[in-house]
Design a protein around this motif. Structure first.
Motif, PDB file in Angstrom:
ATOM      1  N   ASP A 163       0.743  -1.276  -0.124  1.00 26.29           N
ATOM      2  CA  ASP A 163       0.105   0.026   0.110  1.00 26.29           C
ATOM      3  C   ASP A 163       0.927   1.186  -0.015  1.00 26.29           C
ATOM      4  OD1 ASP A 163      -2.813   1.422   0.699  1.00 26.29           O
ATOM      5  OD2 ASP A 163      -1.476   1.888   2.039  1.00 26.29           O
ATOM      6  N   GLU A 214     -12.835  -1.607   1.592  1.00 26.04           N
ATOM      7  CA  GLU A 214     -11.378  -1.215   1.973  1.00 26.04           C
ATOM      8  C   GLU A 214     -11.782   0.089   3.218  1.00 26.04           C
ATOM      9  OE1 GLU A 214      -7.802   1.338   0.643  1.00 26.04           O
ATOM     10  OE2 GLU A 214      -8.058  -0.622  -0.240  1.00 26.04           O
ATOM     11  N   GLY A 262      -0.059   2.987  10.201  1.00 24.28           N
ATOM     12  CA  GLY A 262      -1.299   2.907   9.585  1.00 24.28           C
ATOM     13  C   GLY A 262      -2.011   1.550   9.552  1.00 24.28           C
ATOM     14  N   ARG A 311      -9.595   2.395   6.519  1.00 24.34           N
ATOM     15  CA  ARG A 311      -8.114   2.522   6.919  1.00 24.34           C
ATOM     16  C   ARG A 311      -8.362   3.106   8.530  1.00 24.34           C
ATOM     17  NH1 ARG A 311      -4.114   3.370   2.917  1.00 24.34           N
ATOM     18  NH2 ARG A 311      -5.188   2.616   0.931  1.00 24.34           N
ATOM     19  N   THR A 363       0.860   3.338   3.684  1.00 22.73           N
ATOM     20  CA  THR A 363       0.993   2.927   4.696  1.00 22.73           C
ATOM     21  C   THR A 363       2.183   1.958   4.724  1.00 22.73           C
ATOM     22  OG1 THR A 363      -0.489   1.024   4.620  1.00 22.73           O
ATOM     23  CG2 THR A 363      -1.380   2.934   5.532  1.00 22.73           C
ATOM     24  N   VAL A 392      -4.660  -1.173   7.003  1.00 22.08           N
ATOM     25  CA  VAL A 392      -5.501  -1.195   5.786  1.00 22.08           C
ATOM     26  C   VAL A 392      -6.253  -2.342   6.154  1.00 22.08           C
ATOM     27  CG1 VAL A 392      -5.654  -1.655   3.304  1.00 22.08           C
ATOM     28  CG2 VAL A 392      -3.597  -0.431   4.330  1.00 22.08           C
TER      29      VAL A 392
END
Length: 378
Positions: free
Chosen positions: A44, A254, A293, A256, A47, A295
């Motif tokens: 990603d 998806e 972060g 975050r 992140t 995902v």
């Protein structure tokens, strides 16, 4: 020889590599814009998390040769799949183990006590030959555990009653009377450090292999090749002339999160009033990495349409009858071998896919040809 492979997933990559190393010229057509099929992984951009774009894939096998083979193309690091499930506001471990049983029933039983409790007080011992998923569950765990952990989840995953599904689906899941929460029991378990796409790229990195992405296959494209290994949908090879085989597909939502959202890689949701079947948090699939972060994906299952990615073959009576007709058609095609999950309309773990690909390549190298199916799919 001049060999054509359709599909740059595990089947195509393994067969292609084996034949290229033996001196054959290999061409691979892949309909998508990337390699590795449904086990495709990528970083990603925001992140740095390694994301499994089509849902998580954990490598597990008892096949030492297969484990050694994938180890030639990627560094595998230890990974244990420890699945959790949220049911009625409580979090439990899956598969059902001694901790799950004690937590669910509010007890502190030892292994033999729990075994007797389930068999004598919960299991439906009148079921002597379980035929359906529901029968299998009632016989071996009883109604309370079945309704909490299996009934709602199964209805969401398969879109039908557990009484309509074969017992074989549940037989894959163990019932443990100890505190082992490792979802799999295989001798070799792990994850490729840099993801599955890097592993497949290493397999395809051979001067005898030519790869064409964004190249959907039509049967006329096989002209001029000495043999075709086809890993696409079996019914699609024949332009669905007999009808479409049934699949379930997945929708991914998806989202975050800054930090750790759920504290584990996979959280199932067994309650039917929760539409998704699970949430996957992908940084936990690479526990050797650190990322602030996160995902995540909510997964929801539904029937696959003509333009959807097929995931799970349904394989009930109607599909099996249609499958038999397609197998008969396939066996009448000279110079074509159907391989992989889609080509044989079977649910295959990654290690079995690789094993069958190695066997198909070995058969071809020994005989100069290969039958339509090395393993009959019916």
């Amino acid at each position: 020889m001049n060999i054509l492979l359709v599909g740059a997933g595990l089947s195509g990559a393994v067969i292609g590599r084996q034949l290229a190393e033996a001196g054959h010229q290999v061409t691979i057509f892949e309909a998508r814009d990337h390699i590795a099929g449904n086990c495709h992984t990528e970083r990603d951009a925001d992140t740095g998390v390694m994301v499994h774009r089509y849902g998580p894939h954990i490598f597990h096998t008892d096949d030492a040769e297969v484990w050694g083979y994938v180890g030639k193309f990627a560094r595998f690091l230890p990974y244990r799949n420890r699945v959790k499930t949220t049911v009625a506001g409580q979090v439990y471990s899956l598969p059902i183990n001694l901790h799950t049983i004690n937590q669910f029933f509010g007890t502190a039983m030892r292994p033999e006590e729990a075994r007797r409790f389930i068999e004598d007080e919960k299991a439906d011992t009148s079921i002597t030959d379980p035929q359906s998923f529901e029968d299998q569950a009632l016989r071996f765990v009883g109604r309370d555990l079945y309704e909490a952990f299996f009934r709602g989840y199964t209805r969401k995953q398969w879109g039908m009653e557990p009484s309509q599904l074969p017992a074989s689906i549940l037989k894959r899941l163990p019932l443990r009377f100890n505190y082992d929460d490792n979802y799999f029991a295989h001798r070799f378990q792990g994850m490729p450090e840099e993801g599955y796409s890097a592993m497949v790229a290493a397999m395809l990195a051979h001067e005898g292999i030519t790869l064409h992405l964004n190249t959907p296959f039509k049967r006329g494209m096989a002209a001029g090749f000495d043999h075709l290994f086809y890993a696409g949908p079996l019914d699609g090879f024949f332009d669905n002339q007999l009808g479409r085989l049934g699949y379930r597909t997945l929708d991914f939502e998806e989202f975050r999160h800054d930090g750790d959202y759920q504290g584990c890689a996979v959280m199932n949701y067994g309650d039917e009033d929760v539409p998704h079947t699970r949430i996957t948090e992908h940084k936990h699939f690479s526990p050797w990495e650190e990322h602030e972060g996160s995902v995540l994906y909510r997964e929801t299952a539904r029937a696959a349409g003509p333009d959807d990615i097929p995931y799970y073959p349904i394989r009930l009576l109607e599909e099996k009858a249609l499958l038999s007709d397609y197998v008969e058609l396939a066996q009448g095609c000279a110079g074509v071998t159907f391989v992989g999950r889609l080509g044989t309309y079977r649910y295959l773990d990654m290690d079995v896919t690789i094993r069958e690909a190695l066997d198909a390549a070995a058969h071809f190298l020994e005989h100069g040809t290969c039958p339509a199916f090395l393993t009959p799919p019916v």
